[in-house]
Design a protein around this motif. Structure first.
Motif, PDB file in Angstrom:
ATOM      1  N   GLY A 141      -6.458   1.778   0.859  1.00 42.91           N
ATOM      2  CA  GLY A 141      -6.446   1.614   2.302  1.00 42.91           C
ATOM      3  C   GLY A 141      -7.794   1.903   2.934  1.00 42.91           C
ATOM      4  O   GLY A 141      -8.183   1.274   3.915  1.00 42.91           O
ATOM      5  N   TYR A 200      -4.060   8.690   4.906  1.00 47.82           N
ATOM      6  CA  TYR A 200      -3.174   8.446   3.763  1.00 47.82           C
ATOM      7  C   TYR A 200      -3.011   9.710   2.915  1.00 47.82           C
ATOM      8  O   TYR A 200      -1.916   9.981   2.391  1.00 47.82           O
ATOM      9  N   PRO A 256       0.192   8.493  -3.318  1.00 51.05           N
ATOM     10  CA  PRO A 256      -0.576   8.579  -2.069  1.00 51.05           C
ATOM     11  C   PRO A 256      -2.090   8.496  -2.243  1.00 51.05           C
ATOM     12  O   PRO A 256      -2.782   7.880  -1.428  1.00 51.05           O
ATOM     13  N   ILE A 312       1.120   3.791   8.690  1.00 53.14           N
ATOM     14  CA  ILE A 312      -0.332   3.933   8.607  1.00 53.14           C
ATOM     15  C   ILE A 312      -0.974   2.610   8.214  1.00 53.14           C
ATOM     16  O   ILE A 312      -2.061   2.255   8.700  1.00 53.14           O
ATOM     17  N   GLY A 313      -0.307   1.848   7.341  1.00 54.51           N
ATOM     18  CA  GLY A 313      -0.810   0.528   6.988  1.00 54.51           C
ATOM     19  C   GLY A 313      -0.925  -0.389   8.191  1.00 54.51           C
ATOM     20  O   GLY A 313      -1.905  -1.142   8.326  1.00 54.51           O
ATOM     21  N   THR A 344      -8.632   6.885   4.916  1.00 59.18           N
ATOM     22  CA  THR A 344      -8.445   7.575   3.642  1.00 59.18           C
ATOM     23  C   THR A 344      -7.821   8.946   3.870  1.00 59.18           C
ATOM     24  O   THR A 344      -6.864   9.336   3.189  1.00 59.18           O
ATOM     25  N   TYR A 390       0.802  -1.217   0.000  1.00 61.84           N
ATOM     26  CA  TYR A 390       0.000   0.000   0.000  1.00 61.84           C
ATOM     27  C   TYR A 390       0.840   1.274   0.000  1.00 61.84           C
ATOM     28  O   TYR A 390       0.321   2.346  -0.295  1.00 61.84           O
ATOM     29  N   HIS A 391       2.121   1.183   0.351  1.00 57.88           N
ATOM     30  CA  HIS A 391       2.964   2.378   0.359  1.00 57.88           C
ATOM     31  C   HIS A 391       3.573   2.669  -1.005  1.00 57.88           C
ATOM     32  O   HIS A 391       4.160   3.734  -1.208  1.00 57.88           O
ATOM     33  N   ARG A 398       3.869   5.868   5.320  1.00 56.57           N
ATOM     34  CA  ARG A 398       2.684   5.150   4.829  1.00 56.57           C
ATOM     35  C   ARG A 398       2.682   3.684   5.257  1.00 56.57           C
ATOM     36  O   ARG A 398       1.612   3.087   5.424  1.00 56.57           O
ATOM     37  N   SER A 420      -2.984   4.929  -2.607  1.00 47.85           N
ATOM     38  CA  SER A 420      -2.868   4.295  -1.294  1.00 47.85           C
ATOM     39  C   SER A 420      -4.090   4.606  -0.444  1.00 47.85           C
ATOM     40  O   SER A 420      -4.621   3.732   0.254  1.00 47.85           O
ATOM     41  N   ALA A 421      -4.542   5.864  -0.483  1.00 44.32           N
ATOM     42  CA  ALA A 421      -5.706   6.262   0.306  1.00 44.32           C
ATOM     43  C   ALA A 421      -6.958   5.530  -0.135  1.00 44.32           C
ATOM     44  O   ALA A 421      -7.752   5.062   0.691  1.00 44.32           O
TER      45      ALA A 421
END
Length: 497
Positions: free
Chosen positions: A252, A348, A245, A307-308, A345, A240-241, A304, A248-249
């Motif tokens: 995620g 991210y 971005p 955050i995951g 969301t 996801y990173h 990121r 990813s958002a």
């Protein structure tokens, strides 16, 4: 002979999916008109958002709504069945997607638009919305495949080596999960003779518990991989990173929630006997996921990726309710899903702004951003507090519902897990904030207004829902009641409970 005609107002259940698919097809035809694509995408998502809001209001007021395609009555026809659970998740997903597209407006090179980022976003939203609103298990598998195709395309869009590496990890694990799901569907159809969810409730109640438990275990493994449940969650922080971005958002915020939604729908509503037998295993996995996620975030230096790991911790909290099935805990899990779609969301998106402002993805190389851009620090701080469950932010209310359910069921291990998860998540978020914003000094960096506006919009939604949570709590409570007693869901497709 009098034919049944579907009232025009009932078409709101299928319009969100139809609009996304038609919009994606139109964008492919407008591939050369780069400036037009953004406005077409925004128009389609706004229309989907309106339909989802109307659908949510409809099911809140009148109960579940069903539509079966082609005049083939259940269990033969493909049904779309919307209850409060599916409608609320679909509405939250549309809000998050709209903010992501607004963010993309100022953060997307022309090459990505030419390569189809906007059609893929609409295709992903179609898959997610279809999964939330379908009333047929095989149709759920189809929407999983749509999501997989769209998300795979979004991951590899720019073609950087890191993205290709992430796509391999993401693709292999998710292809395996969908294969396991398809195997489970074949076995379930052989046992019950139906894959219509409303029809399967009664058929499962009359079936042998032993094969149902085996099928439930197969579903739990498949959906657990989709949702990033420990120990089959290593693919998420490894993938996801890698994309931009905004992508990813989008992934995620939406994709893991579909996995948890499927677990709630299958194990709580369709196969409660299988859930009872699997409860000890589910509880152990939920505890491990809820605690190891934020612990890993504390040790992680990539923004990121950290955050995951926070996202994974939230998945563990939602899985706790599947193991326990206290009504308040189920409501807490549903409310947490809506909260996580919006808050993760936003988190991210803030991470993307931070990376743009600092030119770094490693928090050890970031410093002093508070003086350079205080609005970013406020955004990040608010969303971290929301994810951690600090009152009065949005994440507090789902965790309060979870605690009420587990205390009422005297499940003190689950209570301890929820509290520990909140503490560890707060420590992880505070550590990230201090590394990024507090140490040293940083030069001021100009950020595009559109990504900032999109991120602030999502943060404001999170704050407002946290300050006025009545609608979310009421919707989650109704959704939990319909999961545990699906009589209204069954009646909505024309079957007898």
């Amino acid at each position: 002979m009098i034919e049944h005609v579907t009232p025009p107002a009932d078409w709101v259940i299928i319009l969100p999916v139809v609009l996304c698919l038609m919009g994606a097809a139109l964008l492919l035809m407008l591939r050369g008109a780069l400036r037009v694509q953004l406005w077409v995408t925004l128009a389609v998502i706004l229309a989907v958002l309106v339909c989802d809001a109307l659908l949510f209001n409809r099911v809140m007021q009148s109960g579940p709504l069903g539509m079966t395609m082609g005049k083939w009555l259940p269990p033969f026809g493909i049904s779309f069945t919307a209850d409060v659970l599916g409608a609320s998740f679909a509405l939250a997903g549309a809000v998050a997607t709209l903010c992501v597209v607004l963010y993309l407006q100022g953060d997307t090179p022309e090459a990505a638009v030419r390569d189809g980022v906007y059609p893929l976003v609409l295709l992903l939203l179609a898959g997610v919305t279809g999964a939330f609103l379908t009333g047929d298990l095989f149709n759920l598998y189809v929407w999983f495949e749509v999501m997989l195709i769209a998300s795979f395309g979004l991951i590899v869009l720019a073609g950087h080596p890191l993205q290709l590496d992430a796509a391999v990890k993401y693709g292999i694990l998710n292809f395996l999960a969908t294969t396991l799901f398809l195997m489970g569907l074949g076995l379930l159809y052989g046992l019950l003779g139906t894959l219509n969810m409303a029809d399967a409730v009664g058929a499962a109640a009359r079936a042998d518990a032993a094969p149902l438990t085996a099928i439930g275990a197969l579903f739990a493994l498949a959906f657990g991989m989709k949702a990033a449940v420990f120990p089959v969650n290593a693919w998420l922080p490894a993938s996801y990173h890698a994309p931009p971005p905004a992508i990813s958002a989008l992934m995620g915020g939406l994709l893991t929630k579909v996995g948890i939604y499927a677990l709630l729908r299958t194990l709580v509503m369709l196969l409660p006997v299988a859930r009872e037998h699997l409860a000890p295993v589910l509880l152990a996995l939920a505890i491990a996921t809820a605690i190891l996620g934020p612990l890993s975030a504390i040790a992680e230096t990539g923004l990121r990726r950290a955050i995951g790991f926070m996202l994974i911790g939230g998945v563990g909290l939602m899985l706790l309710s599947v193991a326990g099935v206290a009504p308040e805990a189920i409501a807490g899990s549903i409310a947490y899903g809506v909260h996580a779609i919006l808050t993760l969301t936003g988190l991210y998106l803030v991470a993307g702004l931070i990376e743009r402002a600092t030119g770094q993805g490693d928090t050890r190389q970031m410093r002093g951003l508070y003086a350079a851009n205080s609005s970013l620090s406020i955004l990040f701080f608010v969303l971290v507090l929301a994810v951690s469950g600090v009152p009065p932010f949005l994440g507090f209310w789902p965790k309060l519902l979870l605690l009420q359910g587990f205390v009422g069921a005297t499940d003190w291990l689950a209570v301890f897990t929820v509290l520990l998860n909140a503490l560890l998540t707060l420590i992880a978020g505070s550590r990230l904030w201090s590394h990024i914003f507090w140490r040293g000094t940083a030069e001021k960096a100009a950020l595009s207004p559109s990504p900032m506006m999109a991120t602030w919009t999502l943060a404001i939604v999170v704050v407002v829902l946290g300050l006025a949570p009545a609608i979310l709590v009421e919707a989650a409570t109704i959704a939990a009641r319909d999961l545990l007693d699906p009589a209204r869901y069954i009646a909505s497709v024309g079957l007898s409970p």
